[in-house]
Write a protein that holds these residues in place. Structure first.
Motif, mmCIF file in Angstrom:
data_model
loop_
_atom_site.group_PDB
_atom_site.id
_atom_site.type_symbol
_atom_site.label_atom_id
_atom_site.label_comp_id
_atom_site.label_asym_id
_atom_site.label_seq_id
_atom_site.Cartn_x
_atom_site.Cartn_y
_atom_site.Cartn_z
ATOM 1 N N HIS A 97 68.494 -64.538 -36.918
ATOM 2 C CA HIS A 97 68.558 -65.724 -37.794
ATOM 3 C C HIS A 97 67.372 -66.605 -37.804
ATOM 4 C CE1 HIS A 97 72.794 -65.292 -38.471
ATOM 5 N NE2 HIS A 97 73.183 -65.272 -37.316
ATOM 6 N N ASP A 98 66.510 -66.486 -36.592
ATOM 7 C CA ASP A 98 65.357 -67.563 -36.537
ATOM 8 C C ASP A 98 64.046 -67.141 -36.530
ATOM 9 O OD1 ASP A 98 65.711 -68.511 -33.064
ATOM 10 O OD2 ASP A 98 65.199 -66.495 -33.938
ATOM 11 N N THR A 99 63.922 -65.873 -36.972
ATOM 12 C CA THR A 99 62.529 -65.183 -37.209
ATOM 13 C C THR A 99 61.529 -65.973 -37.940
ATOM 14 O OG1 THR A 99 63.406 -62.985 -36.994
ATOM 15 C CG2 THR A 99 61.122 -63.097 -37.584
ATOM 16 N N ASN A 100 62.053 -66.318 -39.331
ATOM 17 C CA ASN A 100 61.374 -67.380 -39.978
ATOM 18 C C ASN A 100 61.150 -68.562 -39.558
ATOM 19 O OD1 ASN A 100 61.155 -65.313 -42.024
ATOM 20 N ND2 ASN A 100 62.953 -65.922 -43.009
ATOM 21 N N ILE A 101 62.002 -69.309 -38.903
ATOM 22 C CA ILE A 101 61.711 -70.551 -38.115
ATOM 23 C C ILE A 101 60.915 -70.548 -37.269
ATOM 24 C CG2 ILE A 101 62.960 -72.220 -37.036
ATOM 25 C CD1 ILE A 101 65.593 -71.361 -38.523
ATOM 26 N N LYS A 102 60.911 -69.371 -36.114
ATOM 27 C CA LYS A 102 59.839 -69.333 -35.305
ATOM 28 C C LYS A 102 58.525 -69.358 -35.800
ATOM 29 C CE LYS A 102 61.570 -67.267 -31.265
ATOM 30 N NZ LYS A 102 61.985 -66.106 -30.408
ATOM 31 N N GLU A 103 58.243 -68.537 -36.548
ATOM 32 C CA GLU A 103 57.140 -68.308 -37.373
ATOM 33 C C GLU A 103 56.377 -69.368 -37.886
ATOM 34 O OE1 GLU A 103 54.786 -65.564 -37.092
ATOM 35 O OE2 GLU A 103 56.250 -64.944 -35.795
ATOM 36 N N GLN A 104 57.178 -70.475 -38.523
ATOM 37 C CA GLN A 104 56.902 -71.567 -38.998
ATOM 38 C C GLN A 104 56.412 -72.833 -37.926
ATOM 39 O OE1 GLN A 104 60.033 -73.149 -41.378
ATOM 40 N NE2 GLN A 104 59.722 -71.378 -42.660
ATOM 41 N N LEU A 105 57.042 -72.438 -36.518
ATOM 42 C CA LEU A 105 56.644 -73.418 -35.317
ATOM 43 C C LEU A 105 55.357 -73.070 -34.895
ATOM 44 C CD1 LEU A 105 60.221 -73.771 -33.687
ATOM 45 C CD2 LEU A 105 58.915 -75.331 -35.075
ATOM 46 N N LYS A 106 54.958 -71.822 -35.121
ATOM 47 C CA LYS A 106 53.599 -71.484 -34.314
ATOM 48 C C LYS A 106 52.366 -71.758 -35.366
ATOM 49 C CE LYS A 106 55.389 -67.082 -32.267
ATOM 50 N NZ LYS A 106 55.148 -65.502 -32.426
ATOM 51 N N LYS A 107 51.958 -72.894 -34.876
ATOM 52 C CA LYS A 107 50.796 -73.698 -35.828
ATOM 53 C C LYS A 107 49.560 -73.374 -35.073
ATOM 54 C CE LYS A 107 54.242 -77.178 -37.024
ATOM 55 N NZ LYS A 107 54.456 -78.919 -36.746
ATOM 56 N N TYR A 108 49.351 -73.136 -33.921
ATOM 57 C CA TYR A 108 48.112 -73.360 -33.359
ATOM 58 C C TYR A 108 47.614 -71.676 -33.292
ATOM 59 C CZ TYR A 108 49.389 -77.693 -32.115
ATOM 60 O OH TYR A 108 49.903 -78.971 -32.109
ATOM 61 N N VAL A 109 46.519 -71.353 -34.146
ATOM 62 C CA VAL A 109 45.908 -70.004 -34.412
ATOM 63 C C VAL A 109 44.703 -69.717 -33.783
ATOM 64 C CG1 VAL A 109 45.395 -68.432 -36.256
ATOM 65 C CG2 VAL A 109 47.037 -70.088 -36.556
ATOM 66 N N CYS A 110 44.661 -68.533 -32.815
ATOM 67 C CA CYS A 110 43.315 -68.419 -32.178
ATOM 68 C C CYS A 110 42.646 -67.862 -33.165
ATOM 69 C CB CYS A 110 43.873 -66.903 -31.335
ATOM 70 S SG CYS A 110 42.114 -66.607 -30.343
ATOM 71 N N GLU A 111 41.161 -68.405 -33.267
ATOM 72 C CA GLU A 111 40.033 -67.965 -34.209
ATOM 73 C C GLU A 111 39.653 -66.575 -33.913
ATOM 74 O OE1 GLU A 111 37.385 -71.131 -34.233
ATOM 75 O OE2 GLU A 111 38.673 -72.551 -35.078
ATOM 76 N N THR A 112 39.637 -66.118 -32.615
ATOM 77 C CA THR A 112 39.106 -65.032 -32.251
ATOM 78 C C THR A 112 39.808 -63.783 -32.744
ATOM 79 O OG1 THR A 112 38.050 -66.142 -30.356
ATOM 80 C CG2 THR A 112 38.232 -63.482 -30.121
ATOM 81 N N CYS A 113 41.193 -63.854 -32.544
ATOM 82 C CA CYS A 113 42.085 -62.567 -32.896
ATOM 83 C C CYS A 113 43.238 -62.894 -33.939
ATOM 84 C CB CYS A 113 42.692 -61.923 -31.402
ATOM 85 S SG CYS A 113 43.957 -63.007 -30.925
ATOM 86 N N GLY A 114 43.591 -64.191 -34.170
ATOM 87 C CA GLY A 114 44.434 -64.552 -35.179
ATOM 88 C C GLY A 114 45.851 -64.625 -34.434
ATOM 89 N N LYS A 115 46.135 -64.606 -33.125
ATOM 90 C CA LYS A 115 47.452 -64.721 -32.672
ATOM 91 C C LYS A 115 47.985 -66.408 -33.022
ATOM 92 C CE LYS A 115 50.326 -64.398 -28.666
ATOM 93 N NZ LYS A 115 50.540 -64.928 -27.241
#
Length: 181
Positions: free
Chosen positions: A112-130
């Motif tokens: 149910h919440d895969t899309n919601i969780k992805e939207q909450l991940k706002k801080y992206v690592c510039e080295t690897c993209g995590k």
């Protein structure tokens, strides 16, 4: 929605709480202080050694009172005993499906919440993209990309990237538990 699981930074397995994750983290340490007296196997956790020794003895210490099936771990017996019951106490608050075990509900809720969780991940690592949930998570993650080791052991010359790994090192290497079973 289910409470967010805590993820292992090394293998990314998810756990319900910090104490379970703490036990799991010991499996990643190179030191394995629990040694089997019957064979060369070594373990990072005492509970795993006890389970292993029980297997040497050949008789599972935990038995289902309904069907007689044997188990080497008490939690496996408890999980098995649920199969003899029609009880489904764990309900999805989104679609109202019910489950016998909480981990089954947690797995279902991820659908149910895969899309919601992805939207909450706002801080992206510039080295690897995590992607990370918070700035603090991103900073913790960034340590993986450096050789900076700020946390030094007071008992030896080793240094670590985070407090948790230092604590594990101290407990295992400098203050090993001398318990018998």
């Amino acid at each position: 929605m289910v409470k967010d699981q805590i993820k292992c930074d090394i293998c990314e397995k998810e756990y319900a709480n910090k104490s379970v994750l703490k036990q799991h983290m010991k499996t990643h340490l190179p030191s394995k202080p629990w040694k089997c007296d019957l064979c060369p196997r070594e373990f990072s956790q005492k509970s795993k050694l006890i389970e292993h020794v029980n297997r040497h003895q050949g008789t599972p210490p935990f038995t289902c009172s309904n069907c007689g099936k044997g188990f080497y771990q008490k939690d496996r017996l408890k999980t098995h005993e649920l199969s003899h019951s029609n009880s489904r106490p764990h309900e999805c608050n989104i679609c109202l499906l019910t489950f016998r075990r909480k981990y089954e509900l947690n797995k279902h809720l991820k659908m149910h919440d895969t899309n919601i969780k992805e939207q909450l991940k706002k801080y992206v690592c510039e080295t690897c993209g995590k992607k990370n949930y918070s700035f603090a998570d991103l900073n913790r993650h960034m340590l993986k990309h450096t050789d900076i080791r700020l946390y030094k052991c007071d008992h030896c010359s080793k240094a670590f990237k985070d407090k948790y790994t230092l604590k594990c090192h101290e407990v295992i290497m400098h203050f090993p538990l001398k318990e018998t079973f």
